[in-house]
Design a protein around this motif. Sequence first.
Motif, mmCIF file in Angstrom:
data_model
loop_
_atom_site.group_PDB
_atom_site.id
_atom_site.type_symbol
_atom_site.label_atom_id
_atom_site.label_comp_id
_atom_site.label_asym_id
_atom_site.label_seq_id
_atom_site.Cartn_x
_atom_site.Cartn_y
_atom_site.Cartn_z
ATOM 1 N N GLY A 40 25.621 -19.558 5.359
ATOM 2 C CA GLY A 40 26.541 -18.449 5.554
ATOM 3 C C GLY A 40 26.439 -17.386 4.477
ATOM 4 O O GLY A 40 27.180 -16.401 4.516
ATOM 5 N N GLU A 41 25.513 -17.560 3.535
ATOM 6 C CA GLU A 41 25.365 -16.609 2.437
ATOM 7 C C GLU A 41 24.086 -15.785 2.593
ATOM 8 O O GLU A 41 23.103 -16.230 3.182
ATOM 9 N N ILE A 42 24.131 -14.579 2.048
ATOM 10 C CA ILE A 42 22.940 -13.753 1.860
ATOM 11 C C ILE A 42 22.662 -13.707 0.368
ATOM 12 O O ILE A 42 23.551 -13.403 -0.428
ATOM 13 N N ARG A 43 21.430 -14.042 -0.013
ATOM 14 C CA ARG A 43 21.024 -14.005 -1.414
ATOM 15 C C ARG A 43 19.955 -12.934 -1.591
ATOM 16 O O ARG A 43 19.186 -12.652 -0.677
ATOM 17 N N ALA A 57 16.746 -20.551 -8.854
ATOM 18 C CA ALA A 57 16.657 -19.618 -9.973
ATOM 19 C C ALA A 57 15.912 -18.343 -9.602
ATOM 20 O O ALA A 57 15.978 -17.349 -10.326
ATOM 21 N N ASP A 58 15.186 -18.354 -8.478
ATOM 22 C CA ASP A 58 14.455 -17.165 -8.053
ATOM 23 C C ASP A 58 15.388 -16.049 -7.597
ATOM 24 O O ASP A 58 14.976 -14.891 -7.507
ATOM 25 N N PHE A 59 16.646 -16.375 -7.294
ATOM 26 C CA PHE A 59 17.576 -15.375 -6.792
ATOM 27 C C PHE A 59 18.290 -14.665 -7.939
ATOM 28 O O PHE A 59 18.465 -15.213 -9.029
ATOM 29 N N ILE A 60 18.715 -13.437 -7.667
ATOM 30 C CA ILE A 60 19.341 -12.611 -8.698
ATOM 31 C C ILE A 60 20.679 -13.196 -9.135
ATOM 32 O O ILE A 60 21.042 -13.151 -10.302
ATOM 33 N N GLY A 61 21.433 -13.750 -8.205
ATOM 34 C CA GLY A 61 22.705 -14.376 -8.557
ATOM 35 C C GLY A 61 23.742 -13.353 -8.995
ATOM 36 O O GLY A 61 23.879 -12.279 -8.409
ATOM 37 N N LEU A 73 13.174 -5.437 -3.950
ATOM 38 C CA LEU A 73 14.432 -6.071 -3.565
ATOM 39 C C LEU A 73 14.234 -6.764 -2.223
ATOM 40 O O LEU A 73 13.824 -6.130 -1.246
ATOM 41 N N PHE A 74 14.524 -8.065 -2.200
ATOM 42 C CA PHE A 74 14.355 -8.876 -0.993
ATOM 43 C C PHE A 74 15.683 -9.513 -0.608
ATOM 44 O O PHE A 74 16.529 -9.796 -1.465
ATOM 45 N N LEU A 75 15.843 -9.749 0.679
ATOM 46 C CA LEU A 75 17.049 -10.373 1.229
ATOM 47 C C LEU A 75 16.676 -11.689 1.897
ATOM 48 O O LEU A 75 15.678 -11.775 2.615
ATOM 49 N N THR A 76 17.498 -12.728 1.661
ATOM 50 C CA THR A 76 17.352 -14.005 2.359
ATOM 51 C C THR A 76 18.720 -14.410 2.890
ATOM 52 O O THR A 76 19.661 -14.583 2.115
#
Length: 214
Positions: A40-43, A57-61, A73-76
């Motif tokens: 349910g999240e977009i990272r 850890a690859d995500f900006i957080g 900038l990428f979206l998952t």
Amino acid sequence: MKIPLFVLLALLLPDPLLAQQSLLVANQGSRVAFQPAHTGEIRFSAAAIATGGEAEADFIGLNTYVVSPRSKLFLTAFQGTSLTSALHRLAPHVPLNELARSGTYQFSFYVDGQLVYLTILPPGTVPLAIRNDETVLHQAFINPGEPVREWGPLLWDQFLAHGGVRALAQGQHLLRIELRPYFQNPALRDAPVLAAGQVALDVAQTLAPRSLAR
């Protein structure tokens, strides 16, 4: 004892309802080890994420990410179910093949709490196999130097061209994106969010759509 012909036909011929339900069984579910914790999240990330082997850890957080036309900038999006399955839950009376053919995604872009851009992807934009089976949606928004092969950069350009440039003026901003299933049916308007997420951006240089940045 003779078995009536219609009984034999019922046993031998495939059930169209079961054939339709096979679309739902095809869900691939979690593709990464930590996906259940983030369903349910977009990272957001500064590099492409290889499904199956990435680390959280690859995500900006929660960090503020400095962005410019030269940044990446990428979206998952981690969905709880595939797009077609989500639409089927909302409209079980609609044939699955129709949902699979015409179902698509709705994106809402918020900047600093204000809705800036809402759009519906044309149904053929995302491949049918992804709409039917996948629960992880991964796209580049900003990926300078790379040819545009998918819909992510085009969606980002549309956001910038429809208020995003002004909303993301130089300085710090909070970008939030909401992803919903969409089908052209009045009963399916205002569908629940499939995935949503936000990222703190520090815009170091004015952003512009690719067509204007050349």
